[in-house]
Motif scaffolding. Sequence first.
Motif: not given
Length: 476
Positions: A2, A5-6, A9, A411
């Motif tokens: 996660e 992903l953060e 993004v 997102m």
Amino acid sequence: MENILERIVSVGNTILWSYVLIFMLIVLGLYFTIKTKFVQFRFFGEMFRLLTEGANKSITGEEKKGISSFQAFCISTASRVGTGNLAGVAIAVSVGGPGAVFWMWLIALIGAGSSFVESTLAQIYKVKDENGYRGGPAYYMEKALNMRWMGIIFSVLITLCFGLVFNSVQANTITLAFEQAFGMDRFMVGIIITIITGLVIFGGIKRIAKVAEFIVPIMATAYVLVALFIIIKNITVIPSLLSLILSSAFGLKQAVGGGMGAALMMGIKRGLFSNEAGMGSAPNAAATAEVSHPVKQGLIQTLGVFTDTLLICSATAFILLISGVYTTKGLKGIQLTQMALSSQVGAWGNTFIAFCILLFAFSSIIGNYYYGESNIEFINGSKVWLFLYRSAVVLMVLWGSKSSIKIVWDMADLFMGMMALINLIAISMLGKIAFKALDDYTRQKREGKDPVFYADSIEGLENVDCWEKRKELKIG
């Protein structure tokens, strides 16, 4: 996983929003505004007249195939008027300060020109389907630019962005609001929303139009009336609030401390999330209407930008600024709005906002869903793909009801940014067609006619499916 992903993004958002999109939105918005001779201001009165105009028959005398102008306006407004108006404005003001409100207003006034162009193009290049019409950026990318590949990329992005990510944002905000107001379990609220969503979206565009037509006027009117009551009650502080908004947007203190940049960034990001001008979403709804001239729906959709930002977002901003709770730490977007309203009208404000957000966000879920459906049909009209998409929407609504708010909003920003970038490139290349359509509309209005559009009204116009040629109809 996660955290990775953060980071991805976050980097994507920084590049898109700090450099690319702010420049494109402002420059193209100004370009369209000047080239259309300030259409969003010149035709402001005409927008209201057109909203009530019925188009019961097409120009060929056949029964109406599409939905009404008002229903198309309601579908796009249903998508626009959602968490961005209540939670998004609260986030913008709490992070960017009061100055963010000014930049939100400015992007709406400028962006209205982009909204007119994209919605007019969507009408010109719409196609017929079993429910009437469908269209949008993917369709004008294929038909006007001969770039189907570009349309497919856009379709994938809008389906992921609106149908899946944005709908998880809407569900997230509903469950937070009900937890704050009633202490209800977020997952249980999520299950209820998911079931109702499934019942509506599996019913098709006609059911979506009817639900939106019912919900949108009620929710917008109720919310604005409560906001007006609060503003009138605090009328003496309004001049100082306006001064605060302007000084925070341009003030030396904010510029030196980096606050001006934060206000500008948050105002434009949350403003675009809310009013969607130039993003390429509203044209999907604009294309569904049956009108005698594409410019009519272009003007109606432009009114949607003003309704969203200058009316409803402003209402939220004033409630937040009057109450002063936007500086409270530890509260999430919608909870700030609930606390702000409760401080002005009493404990029932919490409950009122919870039900407002239920209607606002649920209407957005069904509006957002339709944008994805139209684009799934552009890529592949298979009923299997449509069923899989509907199932994914239902699952994302359930997932969003319990997910972390920060990653969901981040997102949403990233997908929205990529989508807006592709659409802005397309409409910058096709703007001249919308300008010519506006000239044709204006000429007919000057002659005292109810404007009617034909495929040969614009010289050299090609790949137009839904507008008969004047010569074929033997009309002079």
